[in-house]
Design an enzyme around this catalytic site. Sequence first.
Site, PDB file in Angstrom:
ATOM      1  N   HIS A 187      -3.849   4.990   4.571  1.00 26.61           N
ATOM      2  CA  HIS A 187      -4.947   4.023   4.774  1.00 26.61           C
ATOM      3  C   HIS A 187      -6.310   4.513   4.172  1.00 26.61           C
ATOM      4  O   HIS A 187      -6.913   4.017   3.370  1.00 26.61           O
ATOM      5  CB  HIS A 187      -4.972   3.387   6.134  1.00 26.61           C
ATOM      6  CG  HIS A 187      -6.369   2.454   6.280  1.00 26.61           C
ATOM      7  ND1 HIS A 187      -6.482   1.362   5.977  1.00 26.61           N
ATOM      8  CD2 HIS A 187      -7.477   3.016   6.927  1.00 26.61           C
ATOM      9  CE1 HIS A 187      -7.793   1.011   6.320  1.00 26.61           C
ATOM     10  NE2 HIS A 187      -8.451   1.963   6.811  1.00 26.61           N
TER      11      HIS A 187
ATOM     12  N   TYR B  89       3.569   6.526  11.326  1.00 20.82           N
ATOM     13  CA  TYR B  89       3.880   4.979  11.865  1.00 20.82           C
ATOM     14  C   TYR B  89       4.680   4.337  10.904  1.00 20.82           C
ATOM     15  O   TYR B  89       4.994   3.030  11.039  1.00 20.82           O
ATOM     16  CB  TYR B  89       2.502   4.365  12.123  1.00 20.82           C
ATOM     17  CG  TYR B  89       1.615   4.294  11.035  1.00 20.82           C
ATOM     18  CD1 TYR B  89       1.790   3.239   9.803  1.00 20.82           C
ATOM     19  CD2 TYR B  89       0.496   5.075  10.909  1.00 20.82           C
ATOM     20  CE1 TYR B  89       1.014   3.225   8.742  1.00 20.82           C
ATOM     21  CE2 TYR B  89      -0.409   5.073   9.588  1.00 20.82           C
ATOM     22  CZ  TYR B  89      -0.123   4.095   8.797  1.00 20.82           C
ATOM     23  OH  TYR B  89      -0.973   4.123   7.732  1.00 20.82           O
TER      24      TYR B  89
ATOM     25  N   ARG C 144       0.784  -1.098   0.097  1.00 20.98           N
ATOM     26  CA  ARG C 144       0.028  -0.045  -0.207  1.00 20.98           C
ATOM     27  C   ARG C 144       0.935   1.066   0.042  1.00 20.98           C
ATOM     28  O   ARG C 144       1.520   1.612   1.054  1.00 20.98           O
ATOM     29  CB  ARG C 144      -0.945  -0.060   1.350  1.00 20.98           C
ATOM     30  CG  ARG C 144      -2.003   1.214   1.242  1.00 20.98           C
ATOM     31  CD  ARG C 144      -2.922   1.277   2.591  1.00 20.98           C
ATOM     32  NE  ARG C 144      -1.790   2.171   3.589  1.00 20.98           N
ATOM     33  CZ  ARG C 144      -1.806   2.164   4.692  1.00 20.98           C
ATOM     34  NH1 ARG C 144      -2.526   1.425   5.298  1.00 20.98           N
ATOM     35  NH2 ARG C 144      -1.156   3.011   5.491  1.00 20.98           N
TER      36      ARG C 144
END
Length: 348
Positions: A243, A252, A239
């Site tokens: 998100h 993160y 990815r």
Amino acid sequence: MNRIIGERDLRETPFSVEEARATYRQMVRAREFDERALALQRRGWMSSWPPYRGQEGSQVGAALAMADADWLFPTYRSNAMQIARDVPMSDVLLFRRGRPEFASGHDVPNFPQAVPIATQIPHAAGVGMAMNYRDDDGAALCYFGDGATSEGDFHEGLNFAGVFDAPVVFFCENNEWAISLPRHRQTASDSIAGKAQAYGFEGVQVDGNDPLAVRETVSEALASARDGDPVLVESLTYRQGAHTTSDDPSQYEDAARDLPEWRTADPLERYEEYLRNQGVVNDALVDRVHEEAEEALDEAVATAEAAPDPDPDDVFDRVYADLPPRLRDQQGWLDSFVDDHDVYELDH
Ligand SMILES: Cc1ncc(C[n+]2csc(CCOP(=O)(O)OP(=O)(O)O)c2C)c(N)n1
Ligand SMILES: [Mg+2]
């Protein structure tokens, strides 16, 4: 069965030049759609968008392996699969504007996108079992992410499929993240594909950034499923974006392990370079494909803009024949909220 296919000469694959070009066309459509959707969301044109940048090869490869009669169980992330199956692009946009369309005027069977994680997995097993009872010769392809494998529904769906020989391919797109949780914190298993062993069927890993490898692997898996042997495919990709548009991965992403270059490389650039090296695409074709994708997108946005505003009652209308009292109260509250606030007078 456990393999990652490296790139081969096109003549050594089962795919013709036309099929290789069609795959490219769908990847470009998918990429342009994702970029446009992100831009539209940033303008406040629609609600949040879950980008799939980096996952186009995996999704297009899997979608093109399916027969028209096969059922697709998509999620919020697998919009490129739906577009590659010719779900109207305007429906994907309208869903994000609160409209109920998800595959209007489209006779290829697709379930609505699952947003609750993994709920579609038992549904797909059930549809596969129903196909067996009805002697249908189709199959189901159930898309889900690496994070979904920690849900009870994953176990239940794969267990039923194994016991009842359901014609289902479980297509796990391992994009390394479940929001901020990296894959190595998701499961202590060596691989996701390896979990298939517990259910009595095969698991296979594939290079998810190689659309032809995915297409071949999923075609074989669907053939096996039709013969009564479900398959779990783990498509290894990455990815590259957030998100969703409400997420900030810079908080993160340091938590990611070092991944090999082939996992994080851009699948569209890689595939285009491959096809150029194979003498299958040139500048003129690349330009034309991009222009056609832009035109299709302009049309889809115009169609979505011409659609009426969503009716707030839609969220209550499609689950229960008779609304339970608690939901009836909530509907009353929403109706008066809308009246008091002129919500649909806002320009959106
Ligand atoms: C049942 C349920 N629990 C939690 C959530 C919140 N949630 C949304 S996306 C997500 C992560 C899913 O990760 P993965 O399955 O890898 O799919 P990806 O988003 O990477 O496509 C979670 C936990 C949810 N939607 N449904
Ligand atoms: Mg994931």
